[in-house]
Motif scaffolding. Structure first.
Motif, mmCIF file in Angstrom:
data_model
loop_
_atom_site.group_PDB
_atom_site.id
_atom_site.type_symbol
_atom_site.label_atom_id
_atom_site.label_comp_id
_atom_site.label_asym_id
_atom_site.label_seq_id
_atom_site.Cartn_x
_atom_site.Cartn_y
_atom_site.Cartn_z
ATOM 1 N N VAL A 1 0.842 -1.198 0.000
ATOM 2 C CA VAL A 1 0.000 0.000 0.000
ATOM 3 C C VAL A 1 0.881 1.254 0.000
ATOM 4 C CG1 VAL A 1 -1.733 1.330 1.254
ATOM 5 C CG2 VAL A 1 -1.922 -1.156 1.134
ATOM 6 N N PHE A 2 1.900 1.249 0.842
ATOM 7 C CA PHE A 2 2.825 2.398 0.857
ATOM 8 C C PHE A 2 3.503 2.558 -0.504
ATOM 9 C CE2 PHE A 2 2.913 1.499 5.545
ATOM 10 C CZ PHE A 2 2.450 2.735 5.967
ATOM 11 N N TYR A 3 3.957 1.435 -1.092
ATOM 12 C CA TYR A 3 4.625 1.503 -2.388
ATOM 13 C C TYR A 3 3.690 2.011 -3.483
ATOM 14 C CZ TYR A 3 8.495 -1.260 -0.429
ATOM 15 O OH TYR A 3 9.551 -1.705 0.322
ATOM 16 N N ALA A 4 2.402 1.687 -3.396
ATOM 17 C CA ALA A 4 1.446 2.158 -4.394
ATOM 18 C C ALA A 4 1.395 3.672 -4.428
ATOM 19 C CB ALA A 4 0.056 1.587 -4.102
ATOM 20 N N PHE A 5 1.660 4.308 -3.277
ATOM 21 C CA PHE A 5 1.709 5.775 -3.199
ATOM 22 C C PHE A 5 3.127 6.308 -3.437
ATOM 23 C CE2 PHE A 5 -2.184 4.920 -0.783
ATOM 24 C CZ PHE A 5 -3.032 5.884 -1.303
ATOM 25 N N GLU A 6 4.013 5.442 -3.925
ATOM 26 C CA GLU A 6 5.421 5.789 -4.155
ATOM 27 C C GLU A 6 6.084 6.281 -2.863
ATOM 28 O OE1 GLU A 6 6.113 7.058 -8.610
ATOM 29 O OE2 GLU A 6 4.666 8.421 -7.693
ATOM 30 N N ASP A 7 5.685 5.687 -1.747
ATOM 31 C CA ASP A 7 6.256 6.012 -0.443
ATOM 32 C C ASP A 7 7.064 4.822 0.046
ATOM 33 O OD1 ASP A 7 6.903 6.717 2.134
ATOM 34 O OD2 ASP A 7 4.851 6.673 2.907
ATOM 35 N N ALA A 8 8.378 4.876 -0.095
ATOM 36 C CA ALA A 8 9.250 3.826 0.422
ATOM 37 C C ALA A 8 9.941 4.264 1.709
ATOM 38 C CB ALA A 8 10.300 3.454 -0.624
ATOM 39 N N LYS A 9 9.801 5.539 2.069
ATOM 40 C CA LYS A 9 10.440 6.068 3.280
ATOM 41 C C LYS A 9 9.806 5.476 4.537
ATOM 42 C CE LYS A 9 11.620 10.485 5.522
ATOM 43 N NZ LYS A 9 11.514 11.965 5.402
ATOM 44 N N THR A 10 8.475 5.461 4.581
ATOM 45 C CA THR A 10 7.786 4.919 5.758
ATOM 46 C C THR A 10 8.100 3.436 5.963
ATOM 47 O OG1 THR A 10 6.009 6.540 5.477
ATOM 48 C CG2 THR A 10 5.549 4.623 6.871
ATOM 49 N N ALA B 1 -0.946 1.701 12.424
ATOM 50 C CA ALA B 1 -1.004 3.052 12.988
ATOM 51 C C ALA B 1 -0.655 4.105 11.945
ATOM 52 C CB ALA B 1 -0.062 3.144 14.186
ATOM 53 N N LEU B 2 0.350 3.847 11.120
ATOM 54 C CA LEU B 2 0.782 4.830 10.130
ATOM 55 C C LEU B 2 -0.172 4.895 8.927
ATOM 56 C CD1 LEU B 2 4.605 4.083 10.282
ATOM 57 C CD2 LEU B 2 3.432 6.113 11.149
ATOM 58 N N LEU B 3 -0.767 3.766 8.550
ATOM 59 C CA LEU B 3 -1.720 3.787 7.439
ATOM 60 C C LEU B 3 -2.999 4.527 7.803
ATOM 61 C CD1 LEU B 3 -1.362 0.225 5.861
ATOM 62 C CD2 LEU B 3 -0.954 2.420 4.732
ATOM 63 N N ARG B 4 -3.373 4.483 9.069
ATOM 64 C CA ARG B 4 -4.541 5.261 9.496
ATOM 65 C C ARG B 4 -4.321 6.759 9.260
ATOM 66 N NH1 ARG B 4 -5.974 2.178 15.191
ATOM 67 N NH2 ARG B 4 -7.346 0.578 14.294
ATOM 68 N N GLY B 5 -3.091 7.199 9.446
ATOM 69 C CA GLY B 5 -2.784 8.600 9.194
ATOM 70 C C GLY B 5 -2.902 8.965 7.730
ATOM 71 N N ARG B 6 -2.661 7.985 6.838
ATOM 72 C CA ARG B 6 -2.715 8.267 5.396
ATOM 73 C C ARG B 6 -4.111 8.037 4.819
ATOM 74 N NH1 ARG B 6 0.721 8.567 1.006
ATOM 75 N NH2 ARG B 6 2.563 8.202 2.307
ATOM 76 N N LEU B 7 -4.764 6.952 5.240
ATOM 77 C CA LEU B 7 -6.044 6.574 4.636
ATOM 78 C C LEU B 7 -7.248 6.860 5.523
ATOM 79 C CD1 LEU B 7 -5.087 3.079 3.122
ATOM 80 C CD2 LEU B 7 -5.249 5.264 1.928
ATOM 81 N N GLY B 8 -7.014 7.265 6.758
ATOM 82 C CA GLY B 8 -8.127 7.444 7.679
ATOM 83 C C GLY B 8 -8.595 6.093 8.195
ATOM 84 N N ARG B 9 -9.889 5.876 8.241
ATOM 85 C CA ARG B 9 -10.401 4.584 8.725
ATOM 86 C C ARG B 9 -9.941 3.466 7.789
ATOM 87 N NH1 ARG B 9 -14.643 3.133 5.573
ATOM 88 N NH2 ARG B 9 -15.480 4.734 4.166
ATOM 89 N N LEU B 10 -9.786 2.256 8.357
ATOM 90 C CA LEU B 10 -9.280 1.125 7.586
ATOM 91 C C LEU B 10 -10.283 -0.026 7.531
ATOM 92 C CD1 LEU B 10 -5.571 0.985 8.822
ATOM 93 C CD2 LEU B 10 -6.476 2.098 6.783
ATOM 94 N N ASP B 11 -11.558 0.277 7.637
ATOM 95 C CA ASP B 11 -12.582 -0.777 7.616
ATOM 96 C C ASP B 11 -12.344 -1.770 8.750
ATOM 97 O OD1 ASP B 11 -14.885 -1.892 6.632
ATOM 98 O OD2 ASP B 11 -13.915 -3.026 5.027
ATOM 99 N N GLY B 12 -11.952 -1.234 9.912
ATOM 100 C CA GLY B 12 -11.518 -2.064 11.023
ATOM 101 C C GLY B 12 -12.587 -3.001 11.559
ATOM 102 N N ARG B 13 -13.835 -2.540 11.671
ATOM 103 C CA ARG B 13 -14.886 -3.392 12.230
ATOM 104 C C ARG B 13 -15.136 -4.617 11.354
ATOM 105 N NH1 ARG B 13 -19.637 0.757 14.404
ATOM 106 N NH2 ARG B 13 -18.358 1.794 16.011
ATOM 107 N N ARG B 14 -15.205 -4.385 10.057
ATOM 108 C CA ARG B 14 -15.453 -5.495 9.138
ATOM 109 C C ARG B 14 -14.307 -6.507 9.174
ATOM 110 N NH1 ARG B 14 -16.420 -4.708 2.632
ATOM 111 N NH2 ARG B 14 -17.244 -6.797 2.181
ATOM 112 N N ILE B 15 -13.090 -6.007 9.203
ATOM 113 C CA ILE B 15 -11.921 -6.881 9.250
ATOM 114 C C ILE B 15 -11.884 -7.655 10.565
ATOM 115 C CG2 ILE B 15 -9.389 -6.923 9.305
ATOM 116 C CD1 ILE B 15 -9.522 -4.377 7.485
ATOM 117 N N THR B 16 -12.164 -6.969 11.679
ATOM 118 C CA THR B 16 -12.146 -7.630 12.983
ATOM 119 C C THR B 16 -13.195 -8.731 13.064
ATOM 120 O OG1 THR B 16 -11.360 -5.604 14.050
ATOM 121 C CG2 THR B 16 -12.352 -7.279 15.474
#
Length: 549
Positions: free
Chosen positions: A395-404, A453-468
């Motif tokens: 997901v990070f790579y899709a945004f061309e973010d390899a630093k995180t 934790a870091l993806l929440r900062g980029r994408l906001g909610r992560l469909d957590g209830r459904r995944i859980t």
């Protein structure tokens, strides 16, 4: 590519991976029969692992992170990205060739880095001879990844996953030839002092020939996909600055990973000598670690890698167009479908792991089976987090973010390396490599938690209830099935003893019972992810039925 097409592409890749992995287990079982788990086996496995480790260090991770997002973006150009691909391939192939020549010349130095300092000089000499034959694999591993990622970016996924089948066939032929020439040793392997030069050529030469075949077989696939190539030099004006930045951070992350892996090889090769001296009740050492990792990677490769490879292309397109909802939806889909497979895989191994290992690796009896099973079991506890982290990274790579991902990787490596060193100094010799597996699990859990934790900062909610909710169902069904499987194994061994056929029976019946219970419980609970995973197979069977009718 819609979800149905994506799942079909994943099924094609999974079929190729499954075939390759089955052949890989045949190859590993034959290698274990040919070398056992002694010092000569560790010498070959270290030498044969170095080209793969260095390729990952110098090119593999960089290519995987850069090529697909960059090629999908370049496809918007008037020529469909052809000139961009030509220039990128020309540069990468040139770098791979230079790196391969330099690293092959440095073979003795590399063996000193990766192997135990307790090895005798003749063991170092044997490992160096193996490495001289194996290190040219770096170039062809790189070529395989380059061509495969170009195919993936253009939506052709099958050839990349099926090519390793050829590699395994060639490797199996080489090991069978070695067994014919050298015979099979006892559980401690052929003594280093008895090793012959012709054996080195057969074993290491066939290993490299397999990698060469794996790369070259993709060339016809490129032509069938309508992809041509001609060398073009020069990079200016083609938007490669972003690619260079992503590649730089990815390279740094892989450096961190490989520094941690050096600690693994040092600790594992040291453990083999300590365990042999202590006369432990089960096998230990680097060869045990490599076979354990092979088992650990099977469910990850079948489902997670196949699905995420297809998802990565789609997420890269969505990210380039700033469609965050689509990226979030693909992340949720990936986590739930991979979890469906990884949860039951971990449960199966924890329930009947020794039986599964004994079935796959009959040579060496319970001595080797227990060693491999204990290490794999320690790894399997972290399988869910490992596959999730693989998806998070893409997901990070899709945004061309390899630093995180780099900073996450540093934390993961420090956790794993620290756990390895603690295992070496705190555990008894037989349990050191089990400690390596446990440390790997802890590091995967830490990395996955940090990524969330870091993806929440980029994408906001992560469909957590459904995944859980999905994972609660998976865990409940897997626990029920695992208890049934473990109970069957216990009853069979109590009544029939520890013969190899008993382990085969326990693995087949226990595994079958677990899968049946898992499926029935999930059906009762209502699990849409089950339909997502099975739909491509059901459609294919329905299509064949229609043809017959």
């Amino acid at each position: 590519m819609n979800t149905s097409q994506l799942m079909r592409s994943s099924a094609v890749m999974a079929a190729g991976t499954f075939t390759s992995r089955i052949l890989g287990f045949v190859r590993a079982a034959l290698l274990l029969a040919a070398l056992a788990t002694g010092t000569s086996a560790d010498a070959f496995n270290v030498a044969n692992t170095i080209p793969n480790a260095l390729y990952i260090l110098l090119a593999g991770g960089v290519l995987n992170a850069v090529l697909v997002p960059q090629i999908t973006r370049a496809a918007k150009n008037l020529d469909g990205g052809q000139e961009y691909i030509d220039r990128l391939l020309t540069m990468a192939v040139t770098v791979l060739f230079v790196v391969t020549v330099v690293t092959t010349a440095a073979a003795p130095f590399l063996i000193r880095i990766y192997a135990s300092n307790d090895w005798e000089p003749r063991t170092f000499a044997l490992a160096t001879a193996f490495a001289l034959w194996c290190l040219p694999q770096i170039f062809f591993y790189g070529l395989y990844t380059l061509l495969g990622q170009v195919l993936n970016a253009r939506g052709s996924f099958g050839p990349f996953m099926w090519a390793p089948v050829v590699n395994n066939i060639v490797g199996i032929a080489g090991i069978m030839w070695l067994i014919h020439v050298a015979g099979t040793p006892d559980v401690h392997g052929h003594p280093v002092q008895s090793w012959q030069t012709s054996w080195t050529v057969i074993l290491a030469g066939s290993a490299s020939l397999g990698v060469i075949a794996q790369a070259l077989i993709l060339i016809p696939a490129l032509r069938r996909a309508g992809i041509s190539y001609r060398p073009r030099w020069g990079l200016r004006g083609f938007g490669l600055r972003t690619a260079g930045r992503v590649a730089g951070w990815t390279f740094a992350a892989v450096v961190a990973q490989q520094l941690g892996y050096i600690v693994v090889t040092q600790v594992a090769t040291t453990a083999e000598g300590l365990a042999r001296t202590a006369h432990s009740g089960f096998a230990s050492g680097y060869t045990v670690y490599t076979n354990s990792f092979l088992l650990f990677m099977l469910p990850h490769s079948l489902i997670a890698v196949s699905l995420v490879t297809a998802l990565f292309t789609r997420m890269s397109i969505s990210a380039s167009n700033d469609r965050l909802d689509e990226v979030r939806a693909d992340l949720s889909l990936g986590l739930r479908v991979t979890g469906l497979a990884t949860v039951v895989s971990a449960a199966a191994f924890l329930a009947v792991g020794v039986d599964l290992v004994r079935t796959i690796f009959p040579k060496g009896g319970m001595f080797q089976a227990r060693g491999i099973a204990y290490v794999t079991g320690a790894m399997m506890i972290g399988l869910i987090a490992f596959s999730a982290q693989y998806l998070f990274q893409r997901v990070f790579y899709a945004f061309e973010d390899a630093k995180t991902p780099f900073f996450i990787q540093v934390v993961v490596v420090l956790t794993w390396a620290g756990g390895n060193l603690l295992s070496l100094h705190l555990l008894s010799p037989a349990w050191i490599v089990v400690g390596i597996g446990a440390a790997m699990t802890v590091s995967n859990l830490v990395g996955a938690a940090l990524s969330i934790a870091l993806l929440r900062g980029r994408l906001g909610r992560l469909d957590g209830r459904r995944i859980t909710r999905a994972y609660v169902k998976f865990l409940a069904a897997a626990a029920a099935g695992g208890l049934v499987a473990a109970g069957l194994s216990y009853v069979l061994h109590a009544g029939l003893g520890d013969a190899w056929l008993t382990s085969v029976l326990a693995a087949v019946l226990g595994g079958g019972a677990l899968l049946t219970v898992y499926y029935v419980v999930l059906r009762r609970l209502g699990t849409p992810e089950l339909d997502e995973l099975l739909r491509p197979l059901l459609r294919r069977r329905a299509g064949r039925h229609a043809e017959v009718s």
